[in-house]
Design a protein around this motif. Structure first.
Motif, mmCIF file in Angstrom:
data_model
loop_
_atom_site.group_PDB
_atom_site.id
_atom_site.type_symbol
_atom_site.label_atom_id
_atom_site.label_comp_id
_atom_site.label_asym_id
_atom_site.label_seq_id
_atom_site.Cartn_x
_atom_site.Cartn_y
_atom_site.Cartn_z
ATOM 1 N N ARG A 55 -5.309 -14.308 -12.876
ATOM 2 C CA ARG A 55 -5.517 -13.616 -14.148
ATOM 3 C C ARG A 55 -4.912 -12.207 -14.128
ATOM 4 O O ARG A 55 -4.818 -11.557 -15.162
ATOM 5 N N LEU A 56 -4.540 -11.737 -12.953
ATOM 6 C CA LEU A 56 -3.944 -10.414 -12.833
ATOM 7 C C LEU A 56 -2.423 -10.479 -12.817
ATOM 8 O O LEU A 56 -1.757 -9.643 -13.419
ATOM 9 N N THR A 57 -1.898 -11.443 -12.117
ATOM 10 C CA THR A 57 -0.446 -11.581 -12.046
ATOM 11 C C THR A 57 -0.068 -13.037 -11.861
ATOM 12 O O THR A 57 -0.665 -13.742 -11.034
ATOM 13 N N ARG A 58 0.884 -13.491 -12.645
ATOM 14 C CA ARG A 58 1.285 -14.892 -12.606
ATOM 15 C C ARG A 58 1.945 -15.273 -11.288
ATOM 16 O O ARG A 58 1.932 -16.429 -10.881
ATOM 17 N N SER A 59 2.516 -14.282 -10.597
ATOM 18 C CA SER A 59 3.164 -14.564 -9.314
ATOM 19 C C SER A 59 2.143 -14.696 -8.184
ATOM 20 O O SER A 59 2.440 -15.232 -7.125
ATOM 21 N N ARG A 60 0.928 -14.176 -8.435
ATOM 22 C CA ARG A 60 -0.164 -14.189 -7.448
ATOM 23 C C ARG A 60 0.225 -13.506 -6.150
ATOM 24 O O ARG A 60 -0.302 -13.835 -5.076
ATOM 25 N N SER A 61 1.165 -12.581 -6.215
ATOM 26 C CA SER A 61 1.548 -11.844 -5.011
ATOM 27 C C SER A 61 0.660 -10.612 -4.876
ATOM 28 O O SER A 61 -0.134 -10.293 -5.748
ATOM 29 N N GLY A 62 0.832 -9.918 -3.774
ATOM 30 C CA GLY A 62 -0.017 -8.759 -3.520
ATOM 31 C C GLY A 62 -1.289 -9.168 -2.805
ATOM 32 O O GLY A 62 -1.459 -10.306 -2.389
ATOM 33 N N PHE A 184 -2.823 -9.758 -19.613
ATOM 34 C CA PHE A 184 -1.815 -8.826 -19.084
ATOM 35 C C PHE A 184 -1.440 -9.228 -17.669
ATOM 36 O O PHE A 184 -2.155 -9.982 -17.010
ATOM 37 N N ASP A 185 -0.289 -8.718 -17.222
ATOM 38 C CA ASP A 185 0.222 -9.023 -15.889
ATOM 39 C C ASP A 185 0.507 -7.685 -15.202
ATOM 40 O O ASP A 185 1.374 -6.928 -15.639
ATOM 41 N N VAL A 186 -0.234 -7.397 -14.136
ATOM 42 C CA VAL A 186 -0.119 -6.086 -13.486
ATOM 43 C C VAL A 186 1.280 -5.841 -12.934
ATOM 44 O O VAL A 186 1.773 -4.707 -12.964
ATOM 45 N N GLU A 187 1.917 -6.881 -12.432
ATOM 46 C CA GLU A 187 3.264 -6.703 -11.890
ATOM 47 C C GLU A 187 4.280 -6.501 -12.999
ATOM 48 O O GLU A 187 5.198 -5.680 -12.873
ATOM 49 N N ALA A 188 4.131 -7.243 -14.096
ATOM 50 C CA ALA A 188 5.046 -7.078 -15.224
ATOM 51 C C ALA A 188 4.928 -5.676 -15.816
ATOM 52 O O ALA A 188 5.910 -5.125 -16.327
ATOM 53 N N MET A 189 3.736 -5.096 -15.753
ATOM 54 C CA MET A 189 3.544 -3.732 -16.249
ATOM 55 C C MET A 189 4.048 -2.695 -15.259
ATOM 56 O O MET A 189 4.172 -1.521 -15.597
ATOM 57 N N GLY A 190 4.331 -3.109 -14.031
ATOM 58 C CA GLY A 190 4.864 -2.190 -13.034
ATOM 59 C C GLY A 190 3.813 -1.446 -12.241
ATOM 60 O O GLY A 190 4.125 -0.467 -11.550
ATOM 61 N N LEU A 191 2.552 -1.897 -12.298
ATOM 62 C CA LEU A 191 1.475 -1.210 -11.596
ATOM 63 C C LEU A 191 1.552 -1.450 -10.091
ATOM 64 O O LEU A 191 2.050 -2.473 -9.623
ATOM 65 N N ASP A 192 1.019 -0.488 -9.335
ATOM 66 C CA ASP A 192 0.960 -0.616 -7.880
ATOM 67 C C ASP A 192 -0.419 -1.058 -7.405
ATOM 68 O O ASP A 192 -0.554 -1.596 -6.297
ATOM 69 N N SER A 193 -1.442 -0.802 -8.215
ATOM 70 C CA SER A 193 -2.793 -1.233 -7.872
ATOM 71 C C SER A 193 -3.640 -1.281 -9.133
ATOM 72 O O SER A 193 -3.286 -0.699 -10.166
ATOM 73 N N CYS A 194 -4.771 -1.994 -9.028
ATOM 74 C CA CYS A 194 -5.605 -2.220 -10.203
ATOM 75 C C CYS A 194 -7.033 -2.537 -9.756
ATOM 76 O O CYS A 194 -7.237 -3.309 -8.814
ATOM 77 N N ALA A 195 -8.027 -1.940 -10.434
ATOM 78 C CA ALA A 195 -9.437 -2.179 -10.119
ATOM 79 C C ALA A 195 -10.078 -3.039 -11.196
ATOM 80 O O ALA A 195 -9.830 -2.844 -12.388
ATOM 81 N N VAL A 207 -20.126 -6.753 -7.238
ATOM 82 C CA VAL A 207 -18.870 -7.281 -6.693
ATOM 83 C C VAL A 207 -17.720 -6.924 -7.630
ATOM 84 O O VAL A 207 -17.826 -7.029 -8.849
ATOM 85 N N GLY A 208 -16.651 -6.440 -7.040
ATOM 86 C CA GLY A 208 -15.439 -6.095 -7.781
ATOM 87 C C GLY A 208 -14.262 -6.312 -6.857
ATOM 88 O O GLY A 208 -14.403 -6.911 -5.779
ATOM 89 N N ALA A 209 -13.101 -5.837 -7.255
ATOM 90 C CA ALA A 209 -11.922 -6.036 -6.412
ATOM 91 C C ALA A 209 -10.864 -4.984 -6.714
ATOM 92 O O ALA A 209 -10.798 -4.431 -7.813
ATOM 93 N N LEU A 210 -10.058 -4.740 -5.704
ATOM 94 C CA LEU A 210 -8.885 -3.873 -5.840
ATOM 95 C C LEU A 210 -7.660 -4.722 -5.551
ATOM 96 O O LEU A 210 -7.522 -5.286 -4.457
ATOM 97 N N TRP A 211 -6.799 -4.856 -6.568
ATOM 98 C CA TRP A 211 -5.522 -5.535 -6.351
ATOM 99 C C TRP A 211 -4.499 -4.491 -5.918
ATOM 100 O O TRP A 211 -4.398 -3.404 -6.501
ATOM 101 N N ILE A 212 -3.729 -4.832 -4.852
ATOM 102 C CA ILE A 212 -2.721 -3.913 -4.312
ATOM 103 C C ILE A 212 -1.388 -4.635 -4.230
ATOM 104 O O ILE A 212 -1.305 -5.754 -3.689
ATOM 105 N N ARG A 213 -0.367 -4.009 -4.768
ATOM 106 C CA ARG A 213 0.981 -4.597 -4.712
ATOM 107 C C ARG A 213 1.424 -4.786 -3.258
ATOM 108 O O ARG A 213 1.080 -3.979 -2.379
ATOM 109 N N LYS A 214 2.191 -5.840 -3.025
ATOM 110 C CA LYS A 214 2.701 -6.104 -1.687
ATOM 111 C C LYS A 214 3.519 -4.917 -1.175
ATOM 112 O O LYS A 214 4.368 -4.383 -1.879
ATOM 113 N N GLY A 215 3.245 -4.498 0.049
ATOM 114 C CA GLY A 215 3.963 -3.384 0.661
ATOM 115 C C GLY A 215 3.260 -2.051 0.547
ATOM 116 O O GLY A 215 3.628 -1.090 1.238
#
Length: 369
Positions: A55-62, A184-195, A207-215
Motif C-alpha cells: 500500500r506504500l509502494t507498488r515496487s515493494r522495495s525498501g 499514493f506511492d512513496v517511491e513515485a513521490m520521491g520520498l526517502d522515508s515515511c511513517a 503498532v506503527g512502521a517506518l518505511w525506508i528507501r533502499k540504501g
C-alpha cells in the motif's frame, strides 16, 4: 454516542480483532527463535510486512521497520539522521508533536532548524521552502495530511523542489492521516522515508512502521540483543498481523466516497457563525474538518460531550496545549486558534449522525453565546 474524533484514533474493526486473537494463539512465538514456531512466526510477520508495504509502494522495495507507533517512527527517523550540530533540519510548520518536539530539542542543542511557513489555506509555502532548503540541508520533514486541518499537501511538488536544490537531502513524510485513506506511492513521490500507524485505520494501538528507501542508513536510537536492524526488541506479532489485516480490508475508494458524502453534509449544514479554519471547502481530504467558532473550542467540546457527541480540539498529542501551532502558522490570531474544534469522520459514521451533530452544534452555540 456520536464519535467524530476518528483522526485521534479509530475503533478496531472486528475482523482485525479476530486476526489478532488468532495470532496470539498460533503465532505467539518469538520470531527470532530458530525452531519451527519462531520460524513460522517470522514468516507470518514478513507476509504482513509485504502486504502493508504494497500500500506504500507498488515496487515493494525498501525496508519496513515496525515500531510502537508513528511517534516512535518519526523520532527514529529524525534522531537517526540528525546526529551532529553540523546537520541541518527543515520542518513544515504545524507539524505533529512527534516531529515538532524533536526539532525543538535539536534546536536547543545547537542544530540549525528552520520552519516552512503555511499559507492561509494550510498548504505549505513552496516559495519559502525553496528559500530555506540548501545543499547543506540534511533532512526535511512534513506531513502528507495535517492532523489539525486535514490539508493534503502536494508531496510530489515538495520533493521536486527539495531534490532540485539538494539531491542528497533526505525527505521524510508523516503519512499517518493519509495512509490507506488516499492512494499514493512513496517511491513515485520521491520520498526517502515515511511513517504510518495502525490505529488510524481501524487497527490496533501500539503498532506503527517506518518505511525506508533502499540504501538509506540511520543511526539507531535504541540498542539491544536482536537482529531487527534499526529497531531492536521482540516484535509485536499480534499487533503487526492486526495492522496487516486492517490494511487488507481497507477499501480506499469506497471509504473515500462515504466520507466525502458525510463531509459535504457537514459543510452544507454549518451554522452561520461557524466556518472552516482553512477558509474554503476543499474536497481533497474529507476525513478532517477544522471548524472556527465564535466561542472557545474547549467550551464547545465540553457542551457537546455532555450530549454524547465526541469531537477533538486538534491533534490528540497536542490537544491539551495552550496554543495551536498549526492555526497560528496559518495566520490566525491566538484567540482564534483557541476557538476551534476538529471533526473527523470514520467508516462507522452515518448521515444521521452528521445531522445530529449539526443540530446539537447549533443548539450548544446558542447556549454558549
Amino acid at each position: 454516542m456520536i464519535y467524530l474524533d476518528n483522526a485521534a484514533t479509530t475503533k478496531p474493526d472486528p475482523r482485525v480483532l479476530e486476526a489478532m486473537c488468532g495470532a496470539e494463539e498460533k503465532f505467539y512465538f518469538n520470531s527470532a527463535g530458530l525452531y519451527s514456531g519462531g520460524i513460522n512466526s517470522k514468516r507470518e510477520l514478513e507476509s504482513a510486512a509485504n502486504l502493508i508495504q504494497s500500500r506504500l509502494t507498488r515496487s515493494r522495495s525498501g525496508q519496513l521497520v515496525f515500531t510502537s507507533g508513528a511517534t516512535e517512527a518519526n523520532n527514529l527517523l529524525v534522531f537517526g539522521k540528525i546526529i551532529t550540530p553540523r546537520h541541518r533540519l527543515v520542518v513544515l510548520s504545524g507539524e505533529h508533536s512527534s516531529t515538532y518536539s524533536p526539532s525543538v530539542f535539536l534546536r536547543q542543542n545547537n542544530v540549525q532548524v528552520d520552519y516552512i511557513p503555511l499559507l492561509k489555506n494550510g498548504e505549505a509555502d513552496l516559495v519559502a521552502l525553496a528559500r530555506l532548503v540548501t545543499p547543506e540541508t540534511t533532512l526535511v520533514c512534513f506531513s502528507l495530511v495535517n492532523s489539525d486541518t486535514g490539508v493534503l499537501q502536494d508531496a510530489k511538488e515538495i520533493v521536486r523542489i527539495i531534490k532540485g536544490i539538494s539531491p542528497k537531502t533526505h525527505v521524510h513524510c508523516d503519512a499517518v492521516q493519509a495512509f490507506c485513506k488516499h492512494d499514493f506511492d512513496v517511491e513515485a513521490m520521491g520520498l526517502d522515508s515515511c511513517a504510518i500507524s495502525a490505529h488510524k485505520i481501524y487497527g490496533p494501538k501500539g503498532v506503527g512502521a517506518l518505511w525506508i528507501r533502499k540504501g538509506v542508513t540511520l543511526r539507531p536510537i535504541m540498542f539491544g540483543g536482536s537482529d531487527h536492524g534499526f529497531r531492536p526488541g521482540t516484535e509485536n506479532n499480534a499487533g503487526v498481523i492486526g495492522f496487516a489485516r486492517a490494511v487488507e480490508i481497507f477499501d480506499t475508494y469506497k471509504e473515500l466516497n462515504h466520507i466525502s458524502t458525510l463531509h459535504a453534509k457537514l459543510v452544507e449544514g454549518l451554522p452561520k457563525l461557524v466556518t472552516l479554519s482553512t477558509g474554503t471547502y476543499s474536497p481533497k481530504n474529507p476525513y478532517i474538518a477544522n471548524l472556527l467558532l465564535p466561542v472557545m473550542g474547549h467550551h464547545m467540546l465540553n457542551a457537546l460531550s455532555t450530549k454524547g457527541i465526541f469531537v477533538g480540539l486538534g491533534s490528540a498529542c497536542s490537544s491539551r496545549a495552550t496554543k495551536n501551532r498549526t492555526m497560528l502558522a496559518m495566520g490566525l490570531t491566538e484567540k482564534q486558534s483557541k476557538n476551534i474544534i476538529r471533526v473527523s469522520f470514520g467508516r462507522y459514521n452515518t448521515l444521521d449522525e452528521v445531522e445530529g451533530f449539526l443540530k446539537e452544534l447549533a443548539s450548544s452555540l446558542e447556549e454558549l453565546l
